[in-house]
Design a protein around this motif. Structure first.
Motif, PDB file in Angstrom:
ATOM      1  N   GLN A 127      36.461 -60.482 -26.549  1.00 55.36           N
ATOM      2  CA  GLN A 127      35.996 -59.269 -27.221  1.00 55.36           C
ATOM      3  C   GLN A 127      37.164 -58.369 -27.616  1.00 55.36           C
ATOM      4  O   GLN A 127      37.221 -57.854 -28.740  1.00 55.36           O
ATOM      5  CB  GLN A 127      35.042 -58.503 -26.306  1.00 55.36           C
ATOM      6  CG  GLN A 127      33.712 -59.181 -26.077  1.00 55.36           C
ATOM      7  CD  GLN A 127      32.886 -58.480 -25.019  1.00 55.36           C
ATOM      8  OE1 GLN A 127      33.420 -57.819 -24.128  1.00 55.36           O
ATOM      9  NE2 GLN A 127      31.571 -58.630 -25.105  1.00 55.36           N
ATOM     10  N   LEU A 128      38.119 -58.197 -26.717  1.00 54.16           N
ATOM     11  CA  LEU A 128      39.237 -57.290 -26.987  1.00 54.16           C
ATOM     12  C   LEU A 128      40.133 -57.811 -28.106  1.00 54.16           C
ATOM     13  O   LEU A 128      40.701 -57.025 -28.863  1.00 54.16           O
ATOM     14  CB  LEU A 128      40.059 -57.074 -25.712  1.00 54.16           C
ATOM     15  CG  LEU A 128      39.337 -56.344 -24.565  1.00 54.16           C
ATOM     16  CD1 LEU A 128      40.268 -56.180 -23.376  1.00 54.16           C
ATOM     17  CD2 LEU A 128      38.807 -54.990 -25.015  1.00 54.16           C
ATOM     18  N   GLU A 129      40.270 -59.133 -28.218  1.00 57.05           N
ATOM     19  CA  GLU A 129      41.112 -59.711 -29.268  1.00 57.05           C
ATOM     20  C   GLU A 129      40.303 -60.100 -30.513  1.00 57.05           C
ATOM     21  O   GLU A 129      40.839 -60.728 -31.422  1.00 57.05           O
ATOM     22  CB  GLU A 129      41.877 -60.927 -28.750  1.00 57.05           C
ATOM     23  CG  GLU A 129      43.173 -60.579 -28.021  1.00 57.05           C
ATOM     24  CD  GLU A 129      44.281 -60.099 -28.951  1.00 57.05           C
ATOM     25  OE1 GLU A 129      44.008 -59.803 -30.131  1.00 57.05           O
ATOM     26  OE2 GLU A 129      45.430 -60.001 -28.483  1.00 57.05           O
ATOM     27  N   ALA A 130      39.008 -59.724 -30.537  1.00 60.23           N
ATOM     28  CA  ALA A 130      38.140 -60.015 -31.691  1.00 60.23           C
ATOM     29  C   ALA A 130      38.028 -61.513 -31.955  1.00 60.23           C
ATOM     30  O   ALA A 130      37.956 -61.955 -33.099  1.00 60.23           O
ATOM     31  CB  ALA A 130      38.629 -59.283 -32.945  1.00 60.23           C
ATOM     32  N   GLY A 131      38.023 -62.296 -30.871  1.00 59.08           N
ATOM     33  CA  GLY A 131      37.844 -63.732 -30.981  1.00 59.08           C
ATOM     34  C   GLY A 131      36.476 -64.149 -30.486  1.00 59.08           C
ATOM     35  O   GLY A 131      35.640 -63.303 -30.129  1.00 59.08           O
ATOM     36  N   THR A 132      36.254 -65.437 -30.418  1.00 60.62           N
ATOM     37  CA  THR A 132      34.986 -65.966 -29.915  1.00 60.62           C
ATOM     38  C   THR A 132      35.155 -66.763 -28.629  1.00 60.62           C
ATOM     39  O   THR A 132      34.187 -66.955 -27.892  1.00 60.62           O
ATOM     40  CB  THR A 132      34.324 -66.868 -30.974  1.00 60.62           C
ATOM     41  OG1 THR A 132      35.251 -67.896 -31.356  1.00 60.62           O
ATOM     42  CG2 THR A 132      33.926 -66.062 -32.202  1.00 60.62           C
ATOM     43  N   HIS A 133      36.357 -67.243 -28.351  1.00 64.05           N
ATOM     44  CA  HIS A 133      36.608 -68.040 -27.151  1.00 64.05           C
ATOM     45  C   HIS A 133      37.952 -67.617 -26.554  1.00 64.05           C
ATOM     46  O   HIS A 133      38.939 -67.465 -27.284  1.00 64.05           O
ATOM     47  CB  HIS A 133      36.672 -69.534 -27.471  1.00 64.05           C
ATOM     48  CG  HIS A 133      35.442 -70.059 -28.141  1.00 64.05           C
ATOM     49  ND1 HIS A 133      35.222 -69.920 -29.500  1.00 64.05           N
ATOM     50  CD2 HIS A 133      34.367 -70.724 -27.644  1.00 64.05           C
ATOM     51  CE1 HIS A 133      34.064 -70.479 -29.812  1.00 64.05           C
ATOM     52  NE2 HIS A 133      33.525 -70.968 -28.704  1.00 64.05           N
ATOM     53  N   ALA A 134      37.973 -67.452 -25.244  1.00 62.07           N
ATOM     54  CA  ALA A 134      39.219 -67.097 -24.553  1.00 62.07           C
ATOM     55  C   ALA A 134      39.408 -68.015 -23.354  1.00 62.07           C
ATOM     56  O   ALA A 134      38.442 -68.496 -22.753  1.00 62.07           O
ATOM     57  CB  ALA A 134      39.195 -65.640 -24.101  1.00 62.07           C
ATOM     58  N   PHE A 135      40.681 -68.246 -23.027  1.00 65.88           N
ATOM     59  CA  PHE A 135      41.032 -69.086 -21.894  1.00 65.88           C
ATOM     60  C   PHE A 135      42.049 -68.332 -21.043  1.00 65.88           C
ATOM     61  O   PHE A 135      43.083 -67.896 -21.553  1.00 65.88           O
ATOM     62  CB  PHE A 135      41.639 -70.408 -22.378  1.00 65.88           C
ATOM     63  CG  PHE A 135      40.723 -71.187 -23.275  1.00 65.88           C
ATOM     64  CD1 PHE A 135      39.849 -72.122 -22.751  1.00 65.88           C
ATOM     65  CD2 PHE A 135      40.720 -70.961 -24.653  1.00 65.88           C
ATOM     66  CE1 PHE A 135      38.984 -72.834 -23.577  1.00 65.88           C
ATOM     67  CE2 PHE A 135      39.864 -71.663 -25.485  1.00 65.88           C
ATOM     68  CZ  PHE A 135      38.991 -72.600 -24.949  1.00 65.88           C
ATOM     69  N   ALA A 136      41.740 -68.171 -19.767  1.00 64.75           N
ATOM     70  CA  ALA A 136      42.645 -67.507 -18.833  1.00 64.75           C
ATOM     71  C   ALA A 136      43.381 -68.573 -18.039  1.00 64.75           C
ATOM     72  O   ALA A 136      42.751 -69.431 -17.398  1.00 64.75           O
ATOM     73  CB  ALA A 136      41.872 -66.579 -17.912  1.00 64.75           C
TER      74      ALA A 136
END
Length: 375
Positions: A71-80
């Motif tokens: 959400q913060l990077e205006a993406g749809t998928h994030a990986f930590a």
């Protein structure tokens, strides 16, 4: 109000606050490596993207964190991930033998070390661009080019790039070429590359996203479902996932990201004004916002004197924390960069990189002033 209508600051401040099924305001810490299946039927129908079975696949803390980062990077998928280098490894995992990458010539030194490894072990080719004329970058693209790798502002010479122009022209030349941006220095508070046309964003989450010098982590965010699936398969296979505790710490840290970045910026601006008039300083490099400042001293003797005498500022690697840190890239973060490349970029023994923290700026200025003194 739907989350897509909330501002960045509200999304960050409420990171994880509405995600716990038991109504906890602060998302709890789930220290379990595995989870029960209620039945054989449930195990047969298990969906790793929504449920929990083994912590390498997902944990409640990491899943809430990844949703927030997307959400913060205006993406749809994030990986930590477990480190910033693990995020870079994930980003480049889509490359195949014979393909090529064009990168900016000024990046974190570890990037070039990994580039050399991929070149020698996997037959992936790497070319460099000096960041000046976009036309020169476009001219380097060939049928084998798969990825453009950028970092802006760059580390440590603070080159600033027009992400939107680059992404538009790269995609016009070949829509299949991906544009990746390391957004560690500015964070999504000041720059959201995916909204400017980039395809991939990476962070060393150890730095500003966490902001407290107490965790190691990396982040990758993208906006394409097929690309995300390819990353997800590699991510689960290699196991370079962020631990539950570090996920919990990072989610906590995101709540104050915006206010921290504002203070980093105002402090850095004050320090830059001092450095510009200090007689020992020959040049200051600062992109105008954020907390990263690089500057040159007249001699190596002055550099040694400063590093040996700072008292408030710590002579230590890393950046982006509440405490101010100073490093000498030539011997530390960029020691792995070829000597001729360092010379061309101006990464000399007289260059220092300062991560301006959240202390009182007058204390930081006084510390620099006494450390520069020849008493």
């Amino acid at each position: 109000m739907p989350k897509e209508n909330l501002t960045f600051d509200t999304l960050a401040a409420q990171a994880g606050s509405h995600a716990d099924p038991n109504g906890a305001v602060a998302f709890p810490l789930y220290l379990s490596s595995n989870y029960r299946h209620p039945s054989l039927q449930a195990a047969r129908n298990f969906d790793a993207t929504t449920g929990y079975t083994y912590s390498r696949l997902a944990t409640p803390n990491r899943r809430v964190l990844e949703k927030t980062l997307a959400q913060l990077e205006a993406g749809t998928h994030a990986f930590a991930l477990s480190s910033g280098m693990a995020a870079i490894q994930l980003a480049l995992s889509i490359l195949k033998t014979g393909e090529e990458v064009i990168s900016l010539d000024d990046l974190y030194g570890g990037d070039f070390r990994y580039f050399r490894y991929l070149e020698s072990h996997a037959g992936i080719h790497f070319k460099q661009w000096n960041g000046e004329k976009v036309a020169d970058l476009i001219a380097q693209i060939t049928a084998k080019t798969r990825l453009i790798w950028l970092e802006t502002p760059s580390n440590p010479t603070m080159k600033q790039l027009d992400i939107q122009t680059i992404a538009n022209q790269v995609h016009a030349k070949n829509p299949q070429v991906l544009v990746a941006v390391d957004n560690t220095f500015l964070t999504p508070v000041y720059q959201r590359p995916l909204t400017l046309g980039a395809d991939i964003v990476v962070h060393s989450a150890t730095k500003y996203l966490s902001g407290h010098n107490d965790l190691l982590g990396g982040v990758l965010v993208c906006k394409d479902d097929e690309l995300a699936k390819e990353y997800y398969d590699y991510y689960l296979t290699t196991g370079d996932t962020m631990s539950t505790f570090d996920s919990w710490l990072l989610l906590r840290s995101l709540k104050t990201l915006s206010v921290r970045m504002q203070r980093h910026t105002s402090n850095a601006q004050a320090v830059v004004e001092y450095l510009k008039q200090a007689p020992q300083v020959t040049k200051v490099l600062y992109p105008g916002k954020g907390g990263m400042v690089s500057f040159y001293l007249q001699s190596e003797a002055q550099v040694e004197h400063l590093l040996n005498h700072v008292k408030v500022i710590s002579f230590a690697e890393s950046l982006g924390g509440v405490e101010s840190l100073i490093t000498i890239p030539y011997y530390q973060t960029h020691a792995d960069v070829a000597e001729n490349q360092r010379a061309r970029l101006g990464i000399t023994p007289q260059l220092l990189r300062l991560s301006v923290g959240l202390e009182d700026p007058q204390d930081l200025i006084a510390d620099l002033e006494q450390a520069l003194s020849e008493k």
